[in-house]
Structures are given as structure tokens and as C-alpha cells.
Enzyme design. Sequence first.
Site, PDB file in Angstrom:
ATOM      1  N   CYS A 149       7.001  14.252  10.573  1.00  9.64           N
ATOM      2  CA  CYS A 149       6.853  13.917   9.157  1.00  9.64           C
ATOM      3  C   CYS A 149       6.094  14.987   8.395  1.00  9.64           C
ATOM      4  O   CYS A 149       6.303  15.164   7.185  1.00  9.64           O
ATOM      5  CB  CYS A 149       6.169  12.566   8.992  1.00  9.64           C
ATOM      6  SG  CYS A 149       4.563  12.430   9.816  1.00  9.64           S
ATOM      7  N   HIS A 372       0.605   9.655   9.359  1.00  8.86           N
ATOM      8  CA  HIS A 372       1.901   9.834   8.708  1.00  8.86           C
ATOM      9  C   HIS A 372       1.716  10.630   7.426  1.00  8.86           C
ATOM     10  O   HIS A 372       0.633  10.658   6.839  1.00  8.86           O
ATOM     11  CB  HIS A 372       2.522   8.464   8.399  1.00  8.86           C
ATOM     12  CG  HIS A 372       3.949   8.515   7.934  1.00  8.86           C
ATOM     13  ND1 HIS A 372       4.901   9.314   8.516  1.00  8.86           N
ATOM     14  CD2 HIS A 372       4.578   7.857   6.919  1.00  8.86           C
ATOM     15  CE1 HIS A 372       6.063   9.129   7.902  1.00  8.86           C
ATOM     16  NE2 HIS A 372       5.883   8.260   6.924  1.00  8.86           N
TER      17      HIS A 372
END
Length: 572
Positions: A149, A372
Site C-alpha cells: 500500500c 496502512h
Amino acid sequence: MEALDDEELQRAFRMSLQPGPEAKRTKSRDTTAEAPDEASQRRLQREIRAAAAEKRRLSAAGNPTPSITRELEGSGNAAATPPPSSSCSSSNTKAGEELPLPVAEQLHQMVFGPQVTREVLAQWCNQGFRFSSDLETSLGLVQHEGGPCGVLATIQATLLKYLLFVPNKRDASQLEFQDSERTSALIQAMAETLWRAGGNQRAVLAVMDIPDASEEEQDRVLESVALDSATGLREAVRICTVLSLSTLYQQIQERIAGFRSRMGALLFLFSALLSRGLDAVQSDRDDPVQPLVTPPFGHASQEIVNLLLCGQAVANVFDGNYDLGGGMSLKGIPSNVEVGFLTLLESLNFCKVGQYLKRPKWPIWVVGSESHYTVLFALDTGVQDENEVEAREFTIRRAFDAQDQSGGGGFISLEALQQVLIDTNVDMPQQVLDNLCSSDIVIWNDLWQSLMHLEKSRGGLKDEEGSMGKKYFELYHFNGIAKTVAGSSGSSSAGAGDVMQQRPRLTKLKVAVPPRWTPESMMTVEGPAVEENTQSDDKREEPAQHAPLTDCIRTRWQRATSNWTGDPPSIV
């Protein structure tokens, strides 16, 4: 899709690097370059093949053309003298040069460390740059696996710059995009990122021979590829260098199938590291021993994100460098950036993001959580406009941070305070100065409060916005991780007739920022303050909602409140 010529690409990049974004809308204009005719294409292909044949002939004669191979075997510094010619070919075969085994070993060790688990390798070998097929989230790249990510979010943020602002501002009512628009923005974002990593002199592409076909066909081709060792990396990947933006754009366009394949994110990471130069990457880092893909879960490190944002693989998010003494320092963000960065960790007091990342050229931010990366953006560049108080605070805070040797801790020495007052032309009475200097250090909040009280006693800074300086604007949050949602009703749980889909999420947030122009407002506790002034002159505010993303937004706009429709935005 038509390729951009060098003049057009240079013009687009010059527009993106102007001193500041234009807040007003401008009429759209067609900037697509003319496609060469078939005869020109054939002539170009003949010239390329002839050049390649001449290169092979010289190599066989013992006079090889200087190449990226020898450069990688040298210092690895992207600022080194570049080779006189590109090592990329326009053919559709596996072009480029073989990665020398020592370089492959260094690259593999740098990314994965001495050992990489099967789970982490699977995450990074199963993620490409593919857009959402859902119309509502058509502007976004889809993430299927955890880990990459950090690469996807930074490229997502940069491609939004090209979709929304460059060359022209996007109509705020239109967030649906054609595939040609998305692909062009993706290629430009990748080219800009690699070119910046290469010191604006060159870029290196890590490529594989992957057909432009369906995912199933690509998977069949990639079945035998194993990147669990340096030997496997050397056998699978080829490298080529390019020395102009137009060539880089063309080469990425021709190899876009490889970057869309499940190896795409990893190939791009390799490309960015090689463009920067492996030795230069190690020099950037505070701890070059640790792998860039952090164990045990395989997340992208902050160094990867910073490399893609600012061109250097530094580990910190403060401005400039922090001097540790004895010739040692910690490296932060060196200069202004195109798209920025905010993090939940700052709201938890684990770090301090500098002004370079908080106030990027375009209103787009990568948002970091503990595990994330997502993207926050605005359609209106005016969200970064500042009133008199904000502009004054920014100037003083920049001078303060320049003297802050705490690594972003928010305090300076008494001697450094004197320099801040000189740099910002602040005339502080001795009594106020004595109260501020009652201890050995000066904390930012104490300094700002003292300055605000001083401004109040002198008449205060002017409120030019009417409604007590309160600001209202809209932000959008994009989380690329594919989550299961109901296709027909849009609810989070499936019902009769619902079709479950894997798709990312785009959330629209309405943001309100309370006034900051009085000392009282600065000292008010957040809880009661967000409930005050809930009715403006012409509209009533909706009740404030809270999510971790709100805490990230408050690191950029203090005491901001936000609300949204539907499920809360997720940064995990």
C-alpha cells in the site's frame, strides 16, 4: 493511447512545478500530442533496431556502449555522470540488461532482508497497478494484498494531481474517468516519481517480459518466476536506463502491461531504488541494516514512501536534518513536495510531520496509520489558502522548526528563540520574554500563545472572513484496499438480491475548522469547542462525527470537525 512528445511532456511537468496552484477554474484545452503517422512509426522502429544492432556490434568488438550495468556496479549514486545513451529498446521482447549478481544481491537484501517469508513475498508478488472497475471509484487503484500500500498510495496521490489539476482543474462535479485518462495520469505519475528519484537526470526501469493480456494469461507467464532469492531476481528482471522524460514516458507506456501485472508494484519499487542508486538509498537511511519491507507483516517502510514522495529514502517526516552532534544527523524531508503526507502517529505524539509534507503544492496527502496507507484529497486548491493568522503562524512555525533540534519534538533552546524572533521580526517585550524563558527550553505552544496574547494587546490580527474566521470545505478519502460490499443496496451486509463486490471506498467529508484568531480559541478544549457556533449566517452545520481519519486531518487543520454519509472512512 497516443504518446506525448518531449516538448509536450516537459510543458506538463513545468506546469505542475509552478510556484503554486491556481485556485480559479480555467477552461479545458486539448494537450494531446499529435500521433506520428505510420511511415514515421516504421522509420522510428528501423532506427531503433539499427541502433541496437550497432550496439551489439560494438560490444562484440570489445568497445561496448557505456551502460547502466557499469553504473550500478559503481557508486550507485543517481547524481553520477549518466551514460551517453539509453539502454532501453522499443521492441516487445525482454529488453534491457541483465542485473549484475552483486547488484541483485544488494537489491534483494535491501528490500527483503536476509530472509523473506512466503507470505510477505506473496503479498508483494501479487499486486499490480490496476484501476477500480467500479464507476464510483474509477479514479482509484485497487489493492488486493496487504504490504504494497505504501507504493500504491503514493502513486495514487501523484496520479490524482494529473487527473484533477494538471494541466487543468477538474470540474468538481465529475469524478468519473475514462480508461485513457486514468492510464495517462498513471504513466505521468510513475514517470515523475522515477525521474525525481533519479535526481532529475535519469531513471532506471526494472522490467519483465509480460504480455499485455488478461490477468489469467499473465499469471500463466509468471508461474515460473521466483523472486525469493537474488538469483531468481537476476534471472527474471532486466534493467534499462533512460535519460529524458519523453523517453521515460514512452518506455513506461510500452511496458505498462508489466506494471499492471501482479508483479507491478514490486517492479516499480525496484525501479525507484535503482533510479535513486542503491548506495545513495543506503546513505539516505538512518538504519540501512533493516529491510525496506518491514518484518513480520511486510509493510512498506516510511523510507519507501518518502523516496516516492521526495526522491530520497529518508526515514523521517520532519523538515530538513536533525543534528545529533559529533558529525551525526537524522535526515528529514529536504524541500517542498508535490503531494504531501499526514499520519495518525502524529496525533498520538509519536512523530511530528514537517511543513513541507503538511503543505504540499497540491491539496493531496498520503495518509499513514499504524499498518496502512490511504489518500486524502480536495478538488479545490483553496483549502490551503491561509488567512492572516494562519499565514503568520506558518511563518513563525517554519522559523521555529528550523531551530528545533529535538527531531520534531516541538521545543527549542533559549538561544534558538532569539534567532526565531530575529528571523520573524517579532518585537517581544522583556517581561513577556522573561515569562517565556522561565525554563531551559521553549515549547512551541507556549511561544504561540504568548504571541497571540501579545497580538491581542496590540489590537489583534484581523478577521477578514466574516463568520469568526470559520472555514468550511470538502475533502475526499480514498482507501484502495478491496473490501466486500453489497452491490445493489450499498449496505455493508448482504441481503436478498444483493451482489457482493470487492471494491475500494471513496468517502466525501464535510470539514469545518473553528477560528484560531483569539488566544481564547487556541486554549479551548476540543470537546466543547466543536459544539460551539454550530449555526453560521446562512446554514446549520451537521453534527460532527469522529473517526481516526479526523485525528489525521486535525494535524493539518487544528480542531477541525468532519462528517460524512454512510460508514465512517477507514484508514486501515
